[in-house]
Scaffold this motif. Structure first.
Motif: not given
Ligand code: NOJ
Length: 749
Positions: A161, A163, A401, A474-476, A481-482, A511, A513
């Motif tokens: 998870r 970031g 990211g 899915k952005w990070s 953290d996600n 993504t 992650n």
């Protein structure tokens, strides 16, 4: 005074200029060692000059304290003015590991090449590509007048998870350490200092500025610190950045254990700088071994390494020799990489943009991972008639990211009106459209796009097509953290629905992650493209159509769900706040996560945790498919077990047993006599024509199969039988193995 005394005095005075001249000859003499030259410079410096060298200033206007940009700064993360009389160049310091950043467009219109994310670079399993990546980024930094690059992230990915996993190089210390070492060498070959970061245990972003990470010495040395050790010994980075978090009670940037380790145990001669806002004291930090305070004027409570340091030295609280050592280390780094002899200045000459983008693309093509390919649906034929492309803004670009590593792409980042708009955002796409690249590869096909927000429309398009390619994102980003492993929004539902249209479905993930894939059994192929960089569009298309045979492998184990990971609950994960902007923003109360005990996985990071606990993840570290197949047919070992410099090299024979040319990431794992979980001990990438067989020589990282003995303060390989296996991923039960019996062996630190 007698005449003879007067004569003596005057002859001393007369000799001063020639003495100074002789010293100058020393630091300018390129035939002398960087050590000798840096020492001579320090001798010639005034106290004020030394103090100037050991703290940098923030070089972006509108920073936390709203100060103007320092004169002479190019506009970037930080700046240290030059000392002209000694030929010491200004330090123009820029982010970061994926490319040269341009935060807030501080250098109007200055765009650069972004590498794909760290999981891709490490997923290439290719040290040569890591060197090329570093060299390209270093060249772009130098071209813009920068001589210090804040790139070289090597924190281990302990959780899916986190970031910043996209800035780091996965979960394994031998892979991450070796890849970053080559990257550092590449950067520094361009006369730019590279920065290995963040020392240490910056394994979670949540509450990163306060959290106290707890870990035992043995467990630390055998995990994250082993990655740093390999990176620092092999890469010899000019600088190291200490982390925001505390480690075992002390902030990293005033933690004498962490700061002395590279210097005392690993022979490190370069300097340690704080992270931005990571400075907390003068005397404690200086005496612990910190050498430079970063962006001190705006990010720390006050400038600790300015006037306060000068006073501390005057009072004897910090020894003069310590200040001299700080200055020495900064100068050593600048001289060692050639930044002193080849000062970077902003160039008006055009860059070789095409070559740089080609490197970014090549890395993406070598690191993107093919996760699933039922009935060999991929590669697609270029004669396919109707292609539906759905979701992920694939008509426009590829996701990147967020945070300090964010690069501005040529053509400008696409900032959508959805998602996070302020730092660490805005959520940005690079204008490298996979759809356009697909159209170029399949010129006769009708390629249609549906954004995916309207599921009904997407399903309709899918049912009218011969093949469906769904892009899911899915952005990070840095600083949070996600909260979970789910794809955000309606994406799972979209994929499920489109899969029901009965057409072949390929899912391309962009993504930061691993994500949960509840629809996995209902789709045909899955490609993990991570954040694929500024040439991501063509890289994805080339893989889908087989112009490139995928060879990327996972550098992080992919769990089935959070129930499988060592720390299923991370308190406050998902909370985000602009903690780099302490003046302007309110922060949530994160007191619920003040400490984090790394006492579950300890040194068994990633696949070793799964092996120890006998948990079967969805895909293990090292996993990745190809359009051909490989077989390991033989492994032998060459030993040179001298006490002084013991080495073992594995000779692994690998065969391409399929019908296409391809590249294999040859992985060698070792198991110790006590049967503790195996660990990657060596790797390399090899290209094999269809049917071809090659023998690859892989030197083994013996520390990975040794115990760090805290009392004896050394690495020991206990006596007994070691099993060395070449296999296609960390948890595979296939492959070829051999054993070697060793008497106890102590490794030099
Ligand atoms: C904070 C980040 O943690 C670090 O990696 C970065 O280099 C600095 N900010 C400078 O932007």
């Amino acid at each position: 005074m007698k005449l003879s005394q007067l004569f003596l005095l005057s002859s001393i005075l007369v000799s001063i200029p020639s003495f100074a001249h002789a010293e100058e000859a020393t630091w300018k003499d390129t035939s002398l060692s960087p050590e000798a030259r840096a020492k001579a410079l320090v001798k010639a410096m005034t106290q004020d000059e030394k103090i100037q060298l050991v703290h940098s200033l923030y070089a972006i206007p509108n920073g936390p304290k709203n100060l103007p940009m320092p004169k002479g700064a190019l506009g970037s993360a930080a700046y240290v003015p030059s000392i002209e009389r000694l030929g010491i160049p200004a330090q123009q310091i820029t982010d970061a590991g994926l490319g040269v950043a341009n935060p807030g467009n501080v250098r109007p219109g200055d765009a650069a090449t972004s590498l794909p994310s760290g999981q891709i670079l490490s997923g290439t399993f290719d040290p040569k590509l890591a060197y090329e990546a570093g060299k390209m980024t270093g060249a772009e930094a130098f071209h813009r007048g920068f001589n210090v690059l804040l790139g070289g992230g090597v924190v281990l990915a302990r959780d899916p998870r986190i970031g910043r996993n996209f800035e780091y190089l996965g979960e394994d210390p031998v892979l991450a350490g070796n890849i970053v070492a080559e990257q550092v060498k590449g950067v520094q070959s361009e006369h730019v200092v590279s920065t290995v970061k963040h020392l240490a245990f910056n394994n979670i972003e949540t509450n990163r500025k306060k959290i106290d990470m707890k870990i035992g010495e043995k467990e630390g040395r055998e995990s994250d610190l082993l990655a740093f050790e390999i990176a620092i010994k092999k890469g010899n980075p000019g600088s190291i950045m200490c982390a925001y978090n505390k480690v075992n009670g002390d902030y990293s940037c005033e933690n004498s254990y962490l700061l002395q380790l590279p210097k005392k145990d690993w022979g490190y001669q370069g300097y340690v700088m704080t992270d931005w806002g990571g400075g907390h004291s003068t005397v404690k930090a200086a005496n612990a071994g910190l050498d430079q305070e970063s962006a001190a004027d705006q990010f720390d409570n006050k400038i600790y390494f300015g006037k306060d340091l000068q006073e501390a030295v005057a009072k004897g609280e910090v020894q003069q020799s310590r200040l001299d050592d700080m200055a020495y280390r900064v100068l050593y780094a600048l001289i060692q990489v050639g930044a002193y002899d080849h000062p970077a200045t902003k160039s008006d000459q055009p860059e070789d943009v095409a070559a740089h983008e080609a490197i970014s693309q090549k890395i993406a093509e070598n690191g993107i991972v093919l996760l699933q390919n039922k009935q060999n649906i991929l590669p697609l034929s270029t004669t396919v008639k109707n292609i539906a492309i759905i979701g992920g803004h694939a008509n426009e670009g590829v996701l990147s990211g967020g945070g300090s590593s964010q690069v501005t792409a040529r053509g400008g980042n696409i900032k959508l009106k959805t998602g996070m708009q302020t730092w660490p955002g805005p959520v940005s796409y690079f204008p490298s459209s996979p759809m356009k690249a697909i159209e170029a590869l399949a010129p006769e096909a009708k390629v249609k796009f549906a954004a995916g927000d309207n599921i009904h429309e997407a399903v309709k398009l899918a049912s009218q097509s011969d093949v469906v390619i769904v892009f899911a994102t899915k952005w990070s980003a840095e600083s949070f953290d996600n909260a979970n492993l789910s794809l955000p929004g309606n994406q799972d539902h979209l994929i499920e629905s489109v899969a029901k249209a009965g057409k072949p479905v390929i899912v391309v993930l962009e993504t930061g992650n691993p994500v949960e894939m509840p629809w996995l059994n209902n789709v045909d192929a899955v490609v993990e493209a991570w954040f694929p960089g500024t040439s991501g569009g063509p890289a994805i298309a080339n893989i889908l159509f087989g112009k490139v045979n995928p060879s990327g492998r996972l550098s992080i184990t992919w769990p089935k769900s959070l129930a499988q990971v060592p720390y299923p609950k991370i308190t406050n994960a998902g909370q985000r706040w602009n903690e780099d902007d302490p003046v302007k923003e309110d922060k949530p109360d994160l007191s619920g996560i003040a400490t984090f005990n790394l006492d579950v996985d300890k040194a068994n990071v990633g696949y070793r945790w799964y092996e120890a606990k006998k948990i079967t993840p969805l895909y293990p570290f090292g996993y990745g498919l190809s359009y051909t197949t490989f077989k390991y047919t033989k492994i032998t070992l060459n030993n040179n077990l001298s006490e002084k410099n013991p080495t073992i090299t594995a000779e692994v024979t690998v065969e391409n047993t399929g019908k296409r040319d391809g590249e294999d990431a040859v992985q060698v794992y070792g198991t110790m006599p006590d049967g503790s979980p195996s660990r990657l001990v060596g790797f390399n990438k090899v290209a094999l024509k269809a049917g071809e067989s090659k023998t690859v020589s892989i030197p083994l990282a013996l520390q990975a199969i040794a115990n760090y003995e805290s009392k004896a303060h050394r690495w020991e390989m206990p006596a007994g039988e070691y099993t060395i296996t070449a296999k296609s991923n960390a948890l595979s039960t296939e492959g070829v193995k051999t054993t070697v019996h060793l008497n106890q062996l102590n490794l030099a630190d």
